[in-house]
Design an enzyme around this catalytic site. Structure first.
Site: not given
Ligand code: PRF
Ligand code: ZN
Length: 373
Positions: A93, A190, A267, A305, A307, A310, A336
């Site tokens: 990110d 956005q 994520d 589960c 794993c 578990c 887990h």
């Molecule tokens: N921009 C960036 N990373 C992010 C978000 C975003 O708006 C969000 C919003 N849930 C999570 N991670 N660059």
């Molecule tokens: Zn588990």
């Protein structure tokens, strides 16, 4: 081409897709959940353990690795894959979101963001050019444009001005990218919770022709139905043949609702963070293992589960470990929760293939939430 996305199947009933995303470090079956390894480690897990749990790609953060150990160290180590001993795909990110979480300690200008380090308070500056240069040094397979994620709620005038700046930052991110053959730069949409701003953002970012698109600015405190409505405004404007990533979303209901609206990648720190607080995601819903009720419960964390945690440990024992601040407790709850969520996504893919995603959703909601969430 740094990535190749093959759209395998589109569910006529829901809008869900099955895909195969090929990167220089291997292939990801989508829809996929990406565990978060902010500092170049998914907390408490070895890469071998992650791989055994079915993780296909991990996310790391530009901001954190820039501050410590510094992108030069990672570059000298041979890139982030070698530095952290993870040979599968990585996404970084851009740092925008992490910086904006600092709230009081920052000032946004056209050029970039001035803020204070969360480590020692020293003044720092991050911009599209700087973020992309750091991400080029880290060497992830997928890198993200530098954006601003406005808070929720925010007034329309603010969100509109922020969005226009994020669009200019998207162009600057593209121009700054030095390794397009090895790393794919995704654009971020956005627009807050304003349908027309979301549509404007989607059209403008798509016109810049990124190899993939992320929907940002959601899951920041708005009600879930608002998030789903924003996906319905945005996703239909994205090209069918490119991957779509919903940033920062990891609760099971939002994953399935996102998938049904055409999202391919997600994520979230949710499974790993709540694990360290003793909250388990189980087939019967969330369970807080620290509670007294589990002191003499010698059943597995989740009877459904298979794993490692578990198969070999009881609720009573894991509760004891967490209450005693034993490291193994964090490892077992993390194993887990990741096993649970990665299996959930594998189930989602299986049910898309079988044409039974809606039935799977309804049965899951009943078992996990006892009702619709
Ligand atoms: N921009 C960036 N990373 C992010 C978000 C975003 O708006 C969000 C919003 N849930 C999570 N991670 N660059
Ligand atoms: Zn588990």
């Amino acid at each position: 081409m740094a990535i190749h996305f093959e759209l395998i199947y589109e569910d006529p009933k829901t809008g869900a897709r099955l895909g195969r995303l090929s990167t220089p470090h291997g292939t990801i079956e989508t829809p996929a959940f990406m565990p978060v390894g902010t500092l170049g480690t998914v907390k408490a897990m070895t890469p071998e353990e992650l791989e055994a749990l079915g993780a296909q790609i991990v996310l790391a953060n530009t901001y954190h690795l820039w501050l410590r150990p510094g992108e030069d160290v990672v570059r000298e180590a041979g890139g982030l894959h070698r530095f952290m001993h993870w040979s599968r795909p990585i996404l970084t990110d851009s740092g925008g979101f992490q910086v904006f979480s600092l709230k009081e300690r920052r000032r946004i200008e056209e050029e970039g963001v001035y803020f204070a380090s969360h480590l020692d308070g020293r003044p720092l500056f991050l911009s599209p050019e700087k973020s992309i240069a750091i991400q080029n040094a880290l060497g992830a397979d997928i890198i993200m444009a530098f954006d601003e994620c406005p808070p929720y709620p925010a007034d329309r005038a603010y969100v509109e001005a922020s969005l226009e700046r994020t669009l200019r930052w998207a162009e600057r991110s593209l121009r700054a990218h030095r390794r397009p053959k090895e790393q794919s730069l995704f654009g971020i949409i956005q627009g807050g919770t304003f349908p027309d701003l979301r549509r404007r953002a989607a059209k403008a970012v798509v016109s810049l022709d990124f190899p993939g698109y992320a929907v940002g600015g959601l899951s920041v405190g708005e009600p879930k139905p608002v998030m789903y409505a924003m996906l319905e405004e945005t996703v239909p404007l994205l090209p069918r043949t490119k991957p779509r990533y919903l940033m920062g979303v990891g609760s099971p209901d939002a994953l399935i609702e996102g998938v049904m609206r055409g999202i391919d990648l997600f994520d979230s720190v949710l499974p790993t963070r709540i694990a360290r607080n003793g909250a388990l995601m189980t087939s019967g819903g969330r369970l807080v293992i620290r509670n007294e009720a589990y002191a003499r419960d010698f059943s597995p964390l989740d009877p459904a589960c298979d794993c490692y945690a578990c198969r070999h440990y009881t609720r009573a024992y894991v509760r004891h470990l967490l209450k005693s601040d034993e490291i193994l407790g964090l490892r077992l709850t993390t194993i887990h929760n990741l096993a649970f969520l990665l299996r959930f996504m594998a189930d989602v893919r299986r049910h898309i293939r079988a044409g039974t995603l809606l039935e799977f959703r309804d049965a899951f909601y009943e078992a996990y939430y006892g009702r619709m969430p």
